[in-house]
Design a protein around this motif. Structure first.
Motif, PDB file in Angstrom:
ATOM      1  N   ALA A 231      -3.143  -8.886  -1.186  1.00  0.00           N
ATOM      2  CA  ALA A 231      -3.506  -9.491  -2.472  1.00  0.00           C
ATOM      3  C   ALA A 231      -4.623 -10.509  -2.312  1.00  0.00           C
ATOM      4  N   TYR A 232      -4.612 -11.251  -1.181  1.00  0.00           N
ATOM      5  CA  TYR A 232      -5.586 -12.323  -1.011  1.00  0.00           C
ATOM      6  C   TYR A 232      -6.634 -12.052   0.059  1.00  0.00           C
ATOM      7  N   ALA A 233      -6.549 -10.900   0.724  1.00  0.00           N
ATOM      8  CA  ALA A 233      -7.506 -10.604   1.788  1.00  0.00           C
ATOM      9  C   ALA A 233      -8.913 -10.376   1.268  1.00  0.00           C
ATOM     10  N   GLN A 234      -9.028  -9.948   0.006  1.00  0.00           N
ATOM     11  CA  GLN A 234     -10.363  -9.772  -0.565  1.00  0.00           C
ATOM     12  C   GLN A 234     -10.335 -10.083  -2.057  1.00  0.00           C
ATOM     13  N   VAL A 235     -11.495 -10.375  -2.573  1.00  0.00           N
ATOM     14  CA  VAL A 235     -11.635 -10.767  -3.963  1.00  0.00           C
ATOM     15  C   VAL A 235     -11.418  -9.568  -4.884  1.00  0.00           C
ATOM     16  N   ASP A 236     -11.129  -9.878  -6.160  1.00  0.00           N
ATOM     17  CA  ASP A 236     -10.961  -8.869  -7.213  1.00  0.00           C
ATOM     18  C   ASP A 236      -9.759  -7.951  -6.998  1.00  0.00           C
ATOM     19  N   GLN A 237      -8.707  -8.511  -6.391  1.00  0.00           N
ATOM     20  CA  GLN A 237      -7.464  -7.772  -6.252  1.00  0.00           C
ATOM     21  C   GLN A 237      -6.485  -8.203  -7.338  1.00  0.00           C
ATOM     22  N   SER A 238      -5.837  -7.245  -7.954  1.00  0.00           N
ATOM     23  CA  SER A 238      -4.820  -7.574  -8.946  1.00  0.00           C
ATOM     24  C   SER A 238      -3.646  -8.261  -8.266  1.00  0.00           C
ATOM     25  N   LEU A 239      -3.066  -9.232  -8.944  1.00  0.00           N
ATOM     26  CA  LEU A 239      -1.912  -9.948  -8.414  1.00  0.00           C
ATOM     27  C   LEU A 239      -0.610  -9.456  -9.038  1.00  0.00           C
ATOM     28  N   LYS A 267       2.892 -12.673  16.293  1.00  0.00           N
ATOM     29  CA  LYS A 267       3.091 -11.273  16.706  1.00  0.00           C
ATOM     30  C   LYS A 267       2.177 -10.276  15.992  1.00  0.00           C
ATOM     31  N   ILE A 268       1.366 -10.739  15.067  1.00  0.00           N
ATOM     32  CA  ILE A 268       0.508  -9.827  14.314  1.00  0.00           C
ATOM     33  C   ILE A 268      -0.922 -10.357  14.291  1.00  0.00           C
ATOM     34  N   GLU A 269      -1.834  -9.523  13.795  1.00  0.00           N
ATOM     35  CA  GLU A 269      -3.210  -9.986  13.620  1.00  0.00           C
ATOM     36  C   GLU A 269      -3.242 -11.145  12.640  1.00  0.00           C
ATOM     37  N   ARG A 270      -4.124 -12.076  12.888  1.00  0.00           N
ATOM     38  CA  ARG A 270      -4.259 -13.205  11.971  1.00  0.00           C
ATOM     39  C   ARG A 270      -4.836 -12.739  10.633  1.00  0.00           C
ATOM     40  N   PHE A 271      -4.456 -13.462   9.578  1.00  0.00           N
ATOM     41  CA  PHE A 271      -4.945 -13.149   8.240  1.00  0.00           C
ATOM     42  C   PHE A 271      -6.470 -13.220   8.194  1.00  0.00           C
ATOM     43  N   THR A 272      -7.044 -14.126   8.965  1.00  0.00           N
ATOM     44  CA  THR A 272      -8.501 -14.230   9.009  1.00  0.00           C
ATOM     45  C   THR A 272      -9.137 -12.921   9.452  1.00  0.00           C
ATOM     46  N   ARG A 273      -8.469 -12.210  10.371  1.00  0.00           N
ATOM     47  CA  ARG A 273      -9.006 -10.908  10.814  1.00  0.00           C
ATOM     48  C   ARG A 273      -9.024  -9.911   9.654  1.00  0.00           C
ATOM     49  N   ASP A 274      -7.972  -9.918   8.850  1.00  0.00           N
ATOM     50  CA  ASP A 274      -7.969  -9.056   7.662  1.00  0.00           C
ATOM     51  C   ASP A 274      -9.154  -9.358   6.760  1.00  0.00           C
ATOM     52  N   VAL A 275      -9.417 -10.643   6.587  1.00  0.00           N
ATOM     53  CA  VAL A 275     -10.463 -11.078   5.657  1.00  0.00           C
ATOM     54  C   VAL A 275     -11.852 -10.657   6.138  1.00  0.00           C
ATOM     55  N   ILE A 276     -12.153 -10.973   7.396  1.00  0.00           N
ATOM     56  CA  ILE A 276     -13.503 -10.684   7.892  1.00  0.00           C
ATOM     57  C   ILE A 276     -13.710  -9.181   8.078  1.00  0.00           C
ATOM     58  N   THR A 277     -12.639  -8.423   8.313  1.00  0.00           N
ATOM     59  CA  THR A 277     -12.753  -6.970   8.391  1.00  0.00           C
ATOM     60  C   THR A 277     -13.213  -6.386   7.064  1.00  0.00           C
ATOM     61  N   LYS A 278     -12.863  -7.075   5.980  1.00  0.00           N
ATOM     62  CA  LYS A 278     -13.263  -6.637   4.637  1.00  0.00           C
ATOM     63  C   LYS A 278     -14.547  -7.332   4.174  1.00  0.00           C
ATOM     64  N   PRO A 284     -12.522 -19.332   1.006  1.00  0.00           N
ATOM     65  CA  PRO A 284     -11.918 -19.143  -0.317  1.00  0.00           C
ATOM     66  C   PRO A 284     -10.640 -18.320  -0.276  1.00  0.00           C
ATOM     67  N   ARG A 285     -10.602 -17.320   0.613  1.00  0.00           N
ATOM     68  CA  ARG A 285      -9.400 -16.479   0.703  1.00  0.00           C
ATOM     69  C   ARG A 285      -8.192 -17.292   1.153  1.00  0.00           C
ATOM     70  N   TRP A 286      -8.401 -18.143   2.150  1.00  0.00           N
ATOM     71  CA  TRP A 286      -7.304 -18.984   2.635  1.00  0.00           C
ATOM     72  C   TRP A 286      -6.896 -20.014   1.587  1.00  0.00           C
ATOM     73  N   LYS A 287      -7.854 -20.575   0.869  1.00  0.00           N
ATOM     74  CA  LYS A 287      -7.519 -21.592  -0.132  1.00  0.00           C
ATOM     75  C   LYS A 287      -6.589 -21.032  -1.205  1.00  0.00           C
ATOM     76  N   LEU A 288      -6.893 -19.847  -1.690  1.00  0.00           N
ATOM     77  CA  LEU A 288      -6.046 -19.255  -2.724  1.00  0.00           C
ATOM     78  C   LEU A 288      -4.681 -18.892  -2.161  1.00  0.00           C
ATOM     79  N   ALA A 289      -4.658 -18.362  -0.941  1.00  0.00           N
ATOM     80  CA  ALA A 289      -3.380 -18.010  -0.318  1.00  0.00           C
ATOM     81  C   ALA A 289      -2.525 -19.253  -0.091  1.00  0.00           C
ATOM     82  N   PHE A 290      -3.140 -20.317   0.397  1.00  0.00           N
ATOM     83  CA  PHE A 290      -2.411 -21.571   0.596  1.00  0.00           C
ATOM     84  C   PHE A 290      -1.858 -22.100  -0.728  1.00  0.00           C
TER      85      PHE A 290
END
Length: 468
Positions: A231-239, A267-278, A284-290
């Motif tokens: 939901a927060y890994a990239q912009v313009d995703q429906s919530l 134990k998993i990839e960091r959320f930042t990796r999801d973000v930069i992969t996209k 901004p992605r972390w701010k909204l998730a936080f």
């Protein structure tokens, strides 16, 4: 000198009026009020180079030097961000290259790379001096009854010896429920309000609830994380899917307010990796998730380095050494969120109701004992407005923004909110301001004092002039 005196007079007034409306001190602090900073001891901060035995920072599978002294040195850093608890990876004596702490060979000794038991006691005491709690990861994987008794005895011993406040139990579904029940009962008999957080690594909430009867207080909410990250890994995703999932989980868990909510762990990839992969910007992605984590039911858990958008893949790549020399923008944002969560009971104890969700914008309210907060998150690439009926809040009042200082007054039985792209706001419902008599009076007093001071300086200067 005039400027110093003027600042001395004005600063207390500004601080008084900057205090969030509706903020109150929380009484009877509960675990659901906490926010947890989760750190890997070896990869956080090296505060004592004397215990750097066979340390190799170039080898991702070796010890890198983090220790108890390093955590103590950075407790203020953690506390200043608003965290009220720290969660440490296992600290027990480990096998070679067991930097992560899970290859335990002696439950009654600390890992020599981290420091001594006395140094760990100092860490707990220093955290308590800052009104912070300490949670310790305690490995429990074996089925042998003799070993189980040993684990229970060791767990009770650490509580008595060090005054630790909680345990994290990894992969509890690998242990028998009878053992878990005994473990929890015995451990909780040692210290009141001792918190036990369990891990059932599953995206099925009903499988997780099968372990609630063991007495474990809360579990890592992996089903929520499954919806949070996309939901927060990239912009313009429906919530909308996230809303539906959260509502389902709130009705499924026995106490959803004690569940641990997080974006990633060791134990998993960091959320930042999801973000930069996209090809997205992590900030901004972390701010909204936080914002979402800090304002919805559950205990927010932040994996170390998330506050600087630390990158990392699977395994040791997710365990990179913390960097304290990075940009502070995200840290400042998290600090503000922490202040609001710690001062507004509705954000930790209030019920939750979704007010609107459209075009990537979500608005929901939290209410608790007369306090109402409204959270709006714009997860889209365009600035948008959203309308909330006064019947959902109250008419003839106003919403005071605490992140961007927005102010929205009710008009025609509704509130029209405007949110910039990839931004969020936390509002407090308050009476319409109008003419603020105390503020006007205080302003008059301040200006009068200032003018009087300037006149006094002028007169004294005139008296001290040489006579012709």
């Amino acid at each position: 000198m005039v400027n110093r005196v003027w600042a001395f007079i004005l600063i207390p007034l500004l601080l008084f009026y900057a205090h969030p409306v509706g903020a109150v001190e929380k009484e009877d602090r509960k675990w659901q009020d906490e926010s947890i900073y989760y750190l890997m001891v070896d990869r956080f901060y090296n505060g004592d180079f004397k215990n750097d035995f066979h340390v190799n920072v170039k080898d991702p599978q070796s010890f890198h030097g983090g220790d108890f002294k390093g955590i103590v040195d950075k407790l203020d850093y953690i506390s200043d961000m608003g965290f009220t608890a720290i969660w440490l990876t296992p600290i027990f004596d480990n096998e070679e290259k067991g930097y992560h702490g899970y290859w335990v060979k002696d439950f009654y000794n600390t890992e020599e790379h981290f420091g001594t038991i006395d140094e760990y006691k100092t860490l707990v005491a220093e955290a308590h001096n800052r009104n912070m709690k300490v949670i310790l990861s305690f490995p429990i994987n074996q089925y042998n009854h003799e070993v189980n008794d040993h684990l229970i005895d060791a767990a009770k011993w650490w509580i008595s010896e060090t005054k630790v406040d909680g345990y994290f139990l990894a992969e509890v579904n690998s242990a028998s429920k009878d053992f878990l029940t005994d473990f929890v009962q015995e451990v909780k008999s040692v210290k009141n309000d001792f918190y036990i957080l369990g891990e059932v690594r599953s995206n099925d909430p009903h499988f997780i609830t099968e372990y609630e009867d063991t007495g474990i207080d809360g579990f890592i909410d992996f089903p929520l994380m499954e919806s949070l990250r996309p939901a927060y890994a990239q912009v313009d995703q429906s919530l909308n899917e996230l809303i539906t999932r959260k509502e389902e989980l709130l009705s499924t868990y026995k106490d959803p307010y004690l569940m641990g909510t997080l974006m990633d762990d060791d134990k998993i990839e960091r959320f930042t990796r999801d973000v930069i992969t996209k090809n997205q910007h992590p900030g901004p992605r972390w701010k909204l998730a936080f914002t979402y984590l800090y304002t919805t039911p559950g205990i927010p858990i932040v994996y170390y380095g998330s506050e600087i958008a630390l990158d990392g893949g699977l395994g040791p790549d997710s365990h990179r050494m913390m960097d304290f020399r990075t940009d502070k923008d995200l840290i400042d944002y998290m600090t503000k969120l922490g202040e609001l969560r710690n001062s507004l009971p509705s954000l930790t104890r209030g019920d939750v109701k979704v007010l609107a969700e459209e075009n990537g914008v979500i608005a929901y309210k939290r209410t608790y004992e007369g306090e109402t907060t409204v959270i709006v998150i714009n997860n889209s690439s365009e600035s948008q407005s959203i309308t909330i009926s006064a019947s959902e809040l109250a008419d003839n009042k106003e919403l005071r923004g605490l992140l961007t200082n927005d102010l929205v007054k009710s008009n025609d039985q509704q509130y029209q909110l405007f949110i910039d792209r990839e931004e969020a706001e936390i509002y407090v419902l308050a009476p319409k301001s109008g003419i603020n008599i105390p503020y006007v009076a205080a302003t008059v007093i301040v200006w009068s004092a200032f003018i009087g001071f300037v006149i006094a300086l002028w007169r004294r200067s005139k008296r001290n002039r040489p006579q012709p």
